[in-house]
Design a protein around this motif. Structure first.
Motif, PDB file in Angstrom:
ATOM      1  N   LEU A 152      25.221  41.284  40.437  1.00  9.89           N
ATOM      2  CA  LEU A 152      24.953  41.060  39.022  1.00  9.89           C
ATOM      3  C   LEU A 152      24.518  39.609  38.807  1.00  9.89           C
ATOM      4  CD1 LEU A 152      28.165  42.717  37.525  1.00  9.89           C
ATOM      5  CD2 LEU A 152      25.876  43.708  37.500  1.00  9.89           C
ATOM      6  N   THR A 153      23.840  39.367  37.717  1.00 15.32           N
ATOM      7  CA  THR A 153      23.491  38.004  37.345  1.00 15.32           C
ATOM      8  C   THR A 153      24.343  37.583  36.152  1.00 15.32           C
ATOM      9  OG1 THR A 153      21.207  38.372  38.080  1.00 15.32           O
ATOM     10  CG2 THR A 153      21.621  36.466  36.654  1.00 15.32           C
ATOM     11  N   LEU A 154      25.241  36.649  36.393  1.00 15.51           N
ATOM     12  CA  LEU A 154      26.055  36.079  35.322  1.00 15.51           C
ATOM     13  C   LEU A 154      25.317  34.861  34.777  1.00 15.51           C
ATOM     14  CD1 LEU A 154      28.014  37.673  37.272  1.00 15.51           C
ATOM     15  CD2 LEU A 154      29.809  36.082  36.556  1.00 15.51           C
ATOM     16  N   TYR A 155      25.416  34.625  33.496  1.00 17.68           N
ATOM     17  CA  TYR A 155      24.751  33.445  32.947  1.00 17.68           C
ATOM     18  C   TYR A 155      25.487  32.957  31.707  1.00 17.68           C
ATOM     19  CZ  TYR A 155      22.678  36.456  29.330  1.00 17.68           C
ATOM     20  OH  TYR A 155      22.496  37.328  28.281  1.00 17.68           O
ATOM     21  N   ARG A 156      25.224  31.731  31.346  1.00 18.64           N
ATOM     22  CA  ARG A 156      25.847  31.120  30.170  1.00 18.64           C
ATOM     23  C   ARG A 156      25.001  31.414  28.940  1.00 18.64           C
ATOM     24  NH1 ARG A 156      28.961  26.669  31.062  1.00 18.64           N
ATOM     25  NH2 ARG A 156      29.049  26.543  28.795  1.00 18.64           N
ATOM     26  N   LYS A 157      25.441  32.410  28.174  1.00 21.29           N
ATOM     27  CA  LYS A 157      24.698  32.810  26.993  1.00 21.29           C
ATOM     28  C   LYS A 157      24.589  31.667  25.987  1.00 21.29           C
ATOM     29  CE  LYS A 157      25.824  36.847  25.448  1.00 21.29           C
ATOM     30  NZ  LYS A 157      26.542  37.922  24.724  1.00 21.29           N
ATOM     31  N   ASP A 158      25.661  30.881  25.844  1.00 23.42           N
ATOM     32  CA  ASP A 158      25.634  29.780  24.880  1.00 23.42           C
ATOM     33  C   ASP A 158      24.570  28.743  25.252  1.00 23.42           C
ATOM     34  OD1 ASP A 158      27.186  29.293  27.153  1.00 23.42           O
ATOM     35  OD2 ASP A 158      28.396  27.756  26.165  1.00 23.42           O
ATOM     36  N   GLN A 162      21.153  27.754  23.163  1.00 24.68           N
ATOM     37  CA  GLN A 162      20.943  26.367  22.729  1.00 24.68           C
ATOM     38  C   GLN A 162      19.593  25.830  23.221  1.00 24.68           C
ATOM     39  OE1 GLN A 162      24.409  24.234  24.164  1.00 24.68           O
ATOM     40  NE2 GLN A 162      25.790  25.588  23.042  1.00 24.68           N
ATOM     41  N   ALA A 163      19.125  26.373  24.336  1.00 17.20           N
ATOM     42  CA  ALA A 163      17.838  25.944  24.887  1.00 17.20           C
ATOM     43  C   ALA A 163      16.662  26.653  24.216  1.00 17.20           C
ATOM     44  CB  ALA A 163      17.805  26.191  26.394  1.00 17.20           C
ATOM     45  N   GLY A 164      16.973  27.566  23.290  1.00 14.46           N
ATOM     46  CA  GLY A 164      15.921  28.210  22.518  1.00 14.46           C
ATOM     47  C   GLY A 164      15.516  29.590  22.976  1.00 14.46           C
ATOM     48  N   GLU A 182      12.169  30.194  35.195  1.00 10.99           N
ATOM     49  CA  GLU A 182      11.706  29.256  34.169  1.00 10.99           C
ATOM     50  C   GLU A 182      12.795  29.020  33.121  1.00 10.99           C
ATOM     51  OE1 GLU A 182       8.973  27.487  34.194  1.00 10.99           O
ATOM     52  OE2 GLU A 182       9.602  26.503  32.328  1.00 10.99           O
ATOM     53  N   ILE A 183      13.457  30.107  32.699  1.00 12.68           N
ATOM     54  CA  ILE A 183      14.547  29.979  31.720  1.00 12.68           C
ATOM     55  C   ILE A 183      15.700  29.158  32.314  1.00 12.68           C
ATOM     56  CG2 ILE A 183      16.351  31.284  30.512  1.00 12.68           C
ATOM     57  CD1 ILE A 183      14.243  33.536  30.170  1.00 12.68           C
ATOM     58  N   ALA A 184      16.046  29.444  33.555  1.00  9.95           N
ATOM     59  CA  ALA A 184      17.142  28.713  34.200  1.00  9.95           C
ATOM     60  C   ALA A 184      16.800  27.228  34.319  1.00  9.95           C
ATOM     61  CB  ALA A 184      17.424  29.310  35.573  1.00  9.95           C
ATOM     62  N   LYS A 185      15.551  26.934  34.674  1.00 12.67           N
ATOM     63  CA  LYS A 185      15.140  25.541  34.849  1.00 12.67           C
ATOM     64  C   LYS A 185      15.161  24.797  33.506  1.00 12.67           C
ATOM     65  CE  LYS A 185      13.137  22.146  37.276  1.00 12.67           C
ATOM     66  NZ  LYS A 185      12.842  21.157  36.239  1.00 12.67           N
ATOM     67  N   GLN A 186      14.583  25.397  32.458  1.00 10.71           N
ATOM     68  CA  GLN A 186      14.547  24.726  31.164  1.00 10.71           C
ATOM     69  C   GLN A 186      15.951  24.539  30.591  1.00 10.71           C
ATOM     70  OE1 GLN A 186      11.685  25.886  28.196  1.00 10.71           O
ATOM     71  NE2 GLN A 186      10.217  26.614  29.718  1.00 10.71           N
ATOM     72  N   THR A 187      16.789  25.557  30.758  1.00 11.01           N
ATOM     73  CA  THR A 187      18.159  25.447  30.257  1.00 11.01           C
ATOM     74  C   THR A 187      18.930  24.380  31.023  1.00 11.01           C
ATOM     75  OG1 THR A 187      18.121  27.799  29.678  1.00 11.01           O
ATOM     76  CG2 THR A 187      20.274  26.729  29.770  1.00 11.01           C
ATOM     77  N   MET A 188      18.748  24.336  32.324  1.00 10.94           N
ATOM     78  CA  MET A 188      19.407  23.306  33.139  1.00 10.94           C
ATOM     79  C   MET A 188      18.980  21.913  32.666  1.00 10.94           C
ATOM     80  SD  MET A 188      19.021  22.734  37.275  1.00 10.94           S
ATOM     81  CE  MET A 188      17.278  22.316  37.149  1.00 10.94           C
ATOM     82  N   ASP A 189      17.686  21.753  32.418  1.00 12.34           N
ATOM     83  CA  ASP A 189      17.171  20.441  32.015  1.00 12.34           C
ATOM     84  C   ASP A 189      17.671  20.018  30.638  1.00 12.34           C
ATOM     85  OD1 ASP A 189      15.798  20.288  34.395  1.00 12.34           O
ATOM     86  OD2 ASP A 189      13.864  20.933  33.559  1.00 12.34           O
TER      87      ASP A 189
END
Length: 469
Positions: A152-158, A162-164, A182-189
């Motif tokens: 499964l892929t767990l992720y931080r919804k919050d 917040q990253a849009g 791309e989503i993971a990279k932008q959210t990380m940044d």
């Protein structure tokens, strides 16, 4: 089957801890005893397991005595017991990844012959990938899935919100790997996390059976061509690890770890998203990092959802979605591959054909297949029921934490792919792990590692054919 009634006294079962949860014990001391091999956690939870089985209809005069065997030694221990024709233990918990060799050696009972009604229900109502790993080439069923497991892929919804980004729909509508990255990279940044995506890439069975298997299959690739070859046709099936989808999966992983500056990175994948530490991480070590808030997204098994989704952890800020995909199934190079793919794990319960008290053992097996028992395991341990329709039930949705994610669990179970768990897999798996690790650590190019791997696998497949002739 042969055997005589066995009665005796079970040891008193006190309160205990199982998978981090504390339970009371039933303290049953009398009645017919059926020995069931599992692990030390199950041994400690014997009282509560017996209580759940009796609530599921097991006769009150039958007690299950659990014999603990570590997962790393179980396969060898079972082989010794069954080869010797021992009458005990009666029931054995077997990994879905290594049940088939016992079936091929006629060391476990054919449930189509022993319990045809149960076998029919399992074949019709359980996740088909799980059923396939408990079935023989004759189509017979030789084990009842106890729980199913899948990536499964767990992720931080919050953080992604917040990253849009809007994660609504992600629970059952997989993202492509480029979009996910791309989503993971932008959210990380945009957040204070160190990593965008973490996973397990240590030199161990999990890399060959699961992490790399998912990446490769999601791009339409396979170790041995079409899906029909995964569990059979040893020596006659093509070795296809040198094909484009497999190389592409290795290049994607290089992007995850080493970023776009790596000369073999996949252009469509931004990075780096993961630390080089993933090359030493297995399940628990990688989960610890995610639980510490280090990463936006994380690959793991359903048990991790129970921990990460607890109120004292991320609570409802935890999102869970299926594995991303590389190509859609219609564009996969090999039949049955492509799309969102989750590696299949989980365990079955098999019946010793020489069980001392076969009728009591069958009654236990029947109780283990009841919905109430499966739901209890899901509530307490996070084990996913192997029956997709049960995940649709209101009872499943009402279970704290896990109930929030049943739609994703069902989707992942219906898109699971087993490892090629044939009799030669124990020889092939470490070769795959070594070559995949070599390219992820940049000791070999993706194409070079896969070419070397093809030679090794062809040798093993040919040797198996020669040994059979």
């Amino acid at each position: 089957m042969r055997g005589a009634a066995a009665t005796g006294a079970a040891a008193g079962l006190a309160g205990c801890t199982f998978a981090g949860r504390t339970f009371g014990g039933s303290g049953r001391t009398e009645g017919t005893v059926v020995q069931f091999v599992a692990d030390s956690g199950a041994k400690e939870a014997s009282g509560d397991i017996n209580d759940a089985l009796h609530e599921a209809g097991l006769s009150s005069d039958i007690t299950v005595e659990i014999l603990p065997v570590t997962s790393s030694t179980a396969q060898q221990q079972y082989s010794q017991w069954l080869s010797a024709g021992l009458e005990q233990p009666s029931l054995l918990r077997m990994d879905s990844g290594w049940t088939i060799p016992f079936i091929l050696r006629d060391q476990v009972a054919n449930l189509d012959e022993e319990m045809p009604d149960l076998a029919k229900r399992v074949k019709e109502n359980y996740f088909q990938a799980s059923v396939a790993t408990a079935s023989g080439p004759d189509g017979g069923l030789y084990g009842v899935p106890l729980f199913t497991d899948f990536g499964l892929t767990l992720y931080r919804k919050d953080l992604v919100e917040q990253a849009g980004f809007d994660p609504s729909g992600w629970a059952t509508n997989p993202l492509s790997w480029p979009r996910f990255a791309e989503i993971a990279k932008q959210t990380m940044d945009q957040s204070d996390t160190d990593y965008g995506y973490t996973f397990q890439a240590a030199v161990y069975e999990g890399l060959s059976c699961c992490t790399f298997n998912e990446w490769m299959a999601s791009w339409g690739g396979s170790y041995f061509g079409a899906r029909k070859n995964l569990l059979q046709n040893v020596g006659e099936r093509p070795v296809t690890v040198e094909s484009d989808p497999t190389v592409k999966a290795a290049r994607m992983a290089r992007s995850f770890i080493h970023g776009p500056d790596d000369e073999h990175a996949l252009d469509s994948i931004p990075g780096p998203l993961a630390p080089q530490a993933v090359l030493q991480w297995e399940e628990d070590s990688s989960l610890s990092s995610f639980m510490n808030g280090d990463s936006v997204a994380h690959r793991n098994w359903p048990y991790s959802v129970l921990s990460a989704g607890a109120e004292e952890a991320f609570g409802e800020n935890l999102g869970v979605m299926p594995m991303p995909f590389g190509v859609r199934p219609d564009n996969a190079q090999f039949e049955g591959m492509g799309g969102s793919v989750s590696a299949l794990g989980g365990w079955h319960v098999t019946l010793n054909p020489n069980a001392r008290n076969p009728e009591a053992a069958k009654e236990v097996l029947r109780a283990m297949s009841r919905d109430s028992f499966y739901l209890k395991l899901m509530e307490v341990i996070g084990y996913v029921p192997p029956k997709p329709d049960l995940l649709d039930s209101q009872e499943a949705r009402n279970i704290d934490v896990m109930g929030r994610y049943v739609d994703t669990l069902k989707f992942a179970g219906q898109h699971a792919v087993p490892r090629p768990a044939t009799v030669v897999w124990p020889i092939e798996s470490p070769r795959i792990t070594q070559q995949v690790s070599a390219t992820l650590s940049r000791d070999k190019t993706p194409q070079g590692a896969m070419s070397d791997l093809k030679e090794l696998l062809v040798q093993i497949e040919n040797s198996a054919t020669e040994n059979q002739s």
